[in-house]
Scaffold this active site. Structure first.
Site, PDB file in Angstrom:
ATOM      1  N   PRO A  13       0.838  -1.256   0.179  1.00 36.14           N
ATOM      2  CA  PRO A  13       0.151  -0.048  -0.118  1.00 36.14           C
ATOM      3  C   PRO A  13       0.977   1.418   0.085  1.00 36.14           C
ATOM      4  CG  PRO A  13      -0.105  -1.321   2.159  1.00 36.14           C
ATOM      5  CD  PRO A  13       0.572  -2.036   1.173  1.00 36.14           C
ATOM      6  N   ASN A  14       0.308   2.287  -0.737  1.00 37.14           N
ATOM      7  CA  ASN A  14       0.845   3.692  -0.878  1.00 37.14           C
ATOM      8  C   ASN A  14       1.936   3.576  -1.673  1.00 37.14           C
ATOM      9  OD1 ASN A  14      -1.444   4.747   0.834  1.00 37.14           O
ATOM     10  ND2 ASN A  14      -0.284   3.739   2.491  1.00 37.14           N
ATOM     11  N   ARG A  21       4.604  11.324  -1.872  1.00 36.17           N
ATOM     12  CA  ARG A  21       4.433  10.779  -0.588  1.00 36.17           C
ATOM     13  C   ARG A  21       5.632  11.027   0.351  1.00 36.17           C
ATOM     14  NH1 ARG A  21       4.178   5.063   2.269  1.00 36.17           N
ATOM     15  NH2 ARG A  21       3.381   5.747   4.243  1.00 36.17           N
ATOM     16  N   TYR A  26      10.645   9.129   1.514  1.00 38.47           N
ATOM     17  CA  TYR A  26      10.891   8.122   0.262  1.00 38.47           C
ATOM     18  C   TYR A  26      11.342   8.685  -0.826  1.00 38.47           C
ATOM     19  CZ  TYR A  26       7.556   5.683   3.710  1.00 38.47           C
ATOM     20  OH  TYR A  26       6.906   5.146   4.631  1.00 38.47           O
ATOM     21  N   ASN A  75       8.046  -5.511  -0.979  1.00 39.12           N
ATOM     22  CA  ASN A  75       7.993  -4.141  -0.075  1.00 39.12           C
ATOM     23  C   ASN A  75       6.437  -4.479   0.266  1.00 39.12           C
ATOM     24  OD1 ASN A  75       7.858  -1.998   1.142  1.00 39.12           O
ATOM     25  ND2 ASN A  75       8.952  -0.816  -0.357  1.00 39.12           N
ATOM     26  N   ALA A  78       3.111  -1.224   5.125  1.00 41.09           N
ATOM     27  CA  ALA A  78       2.379  -1.176   6.327  1.00 41.09           C
ATOM     28  C   ALA A  78       2.036  -2.838   6.658  1.00 41.09           C
ATOM     29  CB  ALA A  78       1.235  -0.336   6.271  1.00 41.09           C
ATOM     30  N   GLU A  99      12.712  -9.256   1.851  1.00 41.52           N
ATOM     31  CA  GLU A  99      11.811  -8.060   2.293  1.00 41.52           C
ATOM     32  C   GLU A  99      12.581  -6.803   2.164  1.00 41.52           C
ATOM     33  OE1 GLU A  99      10.454  -6.547   6.570  1.00 41.52           O
ATOM     34  OE2 GLU A  99      10.917  -8.568   6.224  1.00 41.52           O
ATOM     35  N   HIS A 101      12.473  -2.563   2.173  1.00 43.77           N
ATOM     36  CA  HIS A 101      11.968  -0.972   2.424  1.00 43.77           C
ATOM     37  C   HIS A 101      13.008   0.028   2.146  1.00 43.77           C
ATOM     38  CE1 HIS A 101       9.132  -3.314   5.150  1.00 43.77           C
ATOM     39  NE2 HIS A 101      10.275  -3.983   5.667  1.00 43.77           N
ATOM     40  N   ARG A 108      13.206   4.559  12.552  1.00 51.15           N
ATOM     41  CA  ARG A 108      11.705   5.326  12.476  1.00 51.15           C
ATOM     42  C   ARG A 108      11.118   4.857  14.042  1.00 51.15           C
ATOM     43  NH1 ARG A 108       8.764   4.465   7.059  1.00 51.15           N
ATOM     44  NH2 ARG A 108       7.340   6.381   8.030  1.00 51.15           N
TER      45      ARG A 108
END
Length: 149
Positions: A13-14, A21, A26, A75, A78, A99, A101, A108
């Protein structure tokens, strides 16, 4: 030469909002940029590149990769931190899983520190920005060639 199974590059998502964004986190590159870089890094290797904002669709994409794919670069965004269903789907995959990111999730807020996906991933890459995707694709190719899980 035997036809290779594709590498699945799955985005949660996103990520369709990359470039707009939170560019301070990012960056300014778009998902179209990422797809181009991934295809270039894959070379002759076939690539299935997808993005969805739906947990259900992401799981269906993993199911397809279980049947058709050589490796998964994911990726999950969330869903990394919330989706037991995604974890369960990934656990069925017999090949390597990376995985990925864009940001370093460990720098974070603490909510981003516990990845469910890491419980089944072969490797984790984080914090390299969107430009890290082609590095992840090259690493995935090596893992597939070496028969790693």
């Amino acid at each position: 030469m035997t036809e290779r199974k594709p590498l699945y590059i799955l985005n949660g998502p996103n990520l369709n909002r990359l470039g707009r964004r939170e560019p301070e986190i990012y960056g300014h590159h778009t998902l179209a940029d990422v797809e181009l870089w991934c295809r270039e890094a894959a070379g002759e290797w076939p690539v299935i590149f997808r993005q969805t904002n739906s947990e259900e669709k992401l799981i269906e994409d993993v199911h397809e990769a279980i049947d058709e794919g050589a490796g998964i670069l994911i990726n999950p965004a969330a869903f990394t931190f919330t989706s037991l269903a995604l974890l369960d789907a990934l656990k069925m995959f017999k090949g390597p899983i990376i995985e990925f990111h864009i940001s370093n999730v460990h720098r974070r807020e603490s909510i981003y520190h516990k990845s469910l996906v890491s419980m089944t991933a072969t490797a984790v890459m984080a914090g390299l920005g969107a430009a890290g995707y082609p590095h992840a694709v090259r690493a995935l190719k090596l893992l597939v060639e070496e028969g790693k899980r």
